[in-house]
Every structure is written in C-alpha cells, then in structure tokens.
Design an enzyme around this catalytic site. Sequence first.
Site: not given
Ligand code: S3P
Length: 420
Positions: A13, A114, A157, A305, A332, A379
């Site tokens: 993803k 969010r 992040s 995740d 989340k 999830r």
């Molecule tokens: C992601 C980063 C994570 C993750 C999300 C996908 C990404 O979030 O939890 O499902 O693809 O960069 P954060 O960057 O907010 O931690």
Amino acid sequence: MPFVGSFIPPGDKSVSHRLILMALLAEGETVIKGLSDGEDVASSLKAFRALGGEAKPEGENGLRIKGLAGHWPYFDGLEIDCGNSGTTMRLLSGILAGSKGRYILDGDDQLRRRPMERVAKPLRLMGARVDCHNGRPPLTIEGSSLNGINFSPADASAQVKGAVLLAGLLAHSPTTVTEISPTRAHTERLINYFHGQVTIEGLKLTVSPGILRLPPTFNTPGDPSSAAYFLTAAAIIPDSKVMAKNILLSTGRIGFLKVLSRMGAQVSITLTSDTPEPIGDVSVAYSGPLTGAEVLAPEIPTLIDEIPMLALAATQAHGETIFRQVDELRVKETDRLMSIRHQLGALGGRMSVEGDDLFIKGPTSFILPEKLDSGRDHRLAMTLKMALYAAKAQIPILGTESIAISYPNFEEHLNLLWRN
Ligand code: S3P
C-alpha cells in the site's frame, strides 16, 4: 485446525500510493504491475486523475500511467476527496504545495479527525499557504514557489517526511529532513530510483529539486503489513506453517518479524531481489508458545501498523509484552490504542496503558463477548478476525467492510490457508 500454505498478499500500500502520486512529478510512462487494489490506493488514483493524470488498465494486473512531470491545468479550488487515506492526503499536500493553484483536500469522518498540522507546518515554512480546521482536514492549499528548508519533524512519520521530500523536489534549493527515528524509506528510495536525488546520511536526508523519470515497468512487491495477519497467526495457532511470497522486506517495514523472532517464533526469510528495495519470501511456523518481549520506542515506526496483531500474539505469550511510546496509535484511523485495549480486552486480554506505553500480560484464555467492534478500522477488523480463528469461535465483528481499505481478498486468503 491451523493455517497452512503459501499466499501472495496484495501489492504494498505504501509503495502503491507513492508510485501513483510521484507520477505527478515524473516524465515518461510506466506499466505498474500488482498495484494495491485496496480502497486507500484507489483514493490516490482518483486524485491523480482529478489533476488530469491518465491511468489505464493493461494486461493482467497492470496499470499504464503517464507521468505529468509537474504540469496540470490551473485549478482554483479543486476539491479532492482522499477518502479514508491519510497517506494520500499528506503526500499529495507536499506535491500541491509547490504547484500553482488552490486545492481543497478532504476525506471521510475518520480522516477528518486526523492531525494535519504536522504536514501543514513544514509546507508553510517552505512558502505555501496551508489552512486546516483546528489542525485537521479539510486542508486548503495554495501552491507557491517554494524555498528549501531544514526540517526536523517532531514525530517519526514517513508521511510527513514524504510530504516534505516531495515538496522539496519542487523547491528552488535543497531541502533537508532530519528524522528522530528511522521510518519507512520508500519516498527517498523511489525518488532515487526515478532518477531524482536524495542523499542519505543516517537520519538526515537531503533532496535536490528536480523532475523525476518513470521506469518503463515497475513490479509492486507484496505488502508485509497485510502478510502480517497470517504470519503472526501462524506463530500462535498450533501446527500452522505459512509462507508469504514476494513481499517487501525493507527494514522500516519488518520490525514485526524481528519481534516475533524475539518472542520465540520460527521465522525464515529468503531474499529474492534487492532493487529498489529488498523483496523475498517469509515463512512462519508454529513452534510452541511464545514468550513476552519488550518493544522499544525506536522500533515502533518499523511495526506501527502491525501492533494490533502483535498485541494479539502477546495475549497468547507467556509473560509480559511491553510496547513503549505508542502514542502515534491514538491518531490512526481510530484511536487504535483504545481500540486494541477494549477489543482484545473484551476477548480476555489483560491489557493496560501507562502514559504512552502498552502492557499486555499473557497467556490468557479467550472469553467470548456477544460481539466485537472494529470501529471500521481495517487493521483492527483483520486482527479481530484472526483472534476468532485462534479462539476457534464465531461471533459478529462490526465494521469488517473496512478490510477492503487495504486487503480486499483477505477473506479469500483466509479460505485458502485455513485447514479444517
Ligand atoms: C505510512 C506511514 C505510517 C503508516 C501508514 C502508512 C506511509 O503512517 O502507519 O499506514 O505509507 O508512509 P505515519 O507516517 O503517520 O506514521
């Protein structure tokens, strides 16, 4: 009754979002194979098309995408619906901040809760105008000519890092992001793979301005976060042995496998390719009860995740499992810290939260409430499904339609791997 056999999880993803959104800033044409078919990535594709991008199905499992090289019509107030996808909203914000026009990014009720100030702040520092509602969507972005900045995000992040690096491609001077802990490295690796330039010195990443170039084809690896449901279930259900084939094995994504090994699971990894990121096959075989483990703060972004599923494993492990500093879970799709605690707690899990740390004492025998509620968090929904397989019980779980956000063929894989 165990899980046995091999499967190929859906396309990753995180990588799928980036492939589509980075095509906005790339020249050339590519055929992407095995893109995630979940609703989240469909939101990125919808945004790509709303900006004038062309994407057409090709052959089995392929999508031909034409890069826009940063050029699309001038829009004054284009509304883009990001659905449930935080990744779409945050990464796209970075791209639109450096593009002419005014854009309004909105999403569903979960996305509207969010935090977006974390991306708005650096993009403003770069020169864009970004307004949010009390730090949350909808976001209004007025793109502008951007300056490179030196930025250290307060949170670990990958989405914030990604948004700033993508905006950095459109700036007039280099942009540096210094992370507090390493997060998934897909944005920087894909920029380099697409002939852009990010130099990486430990936690410090510097992106040079420039347009990207798409490769003729790209094979999307399988999603380790989706594979994690079956791999982790195999570690807790006697006689199970499951292999996830062709999955992404980047260090920023497989923290859950390291934790499962530490808990005593039998995990084996075979690397099959290394460009642009490591890919391979992973097997997990049941090898007796697990033992509790401590998961430290710097590891959290590498398994963020997968915490719901690891928490389920912890309820079945001997001793205490501690997840340190998991406050990110509160922002989340749901307040996942609360959902994990309440829903696994309803199944008999002995959970407590002190400050930002999650403590789980095991092993516990499952008890069965009348029903469970995922809160429409994909999830959580898949974790609760797995909990019921481990408990060998059937009770209703509310909100399982959310599974389509990341894993539309989850049910098919359940049927493929479950042995009666
Ligand atoms: C992601 C980063 C994570 C993750 C999300 C996908 C990404 O979030 O939890 O499902 O693809 O960069 P954060 O960057 O907010 O931690």
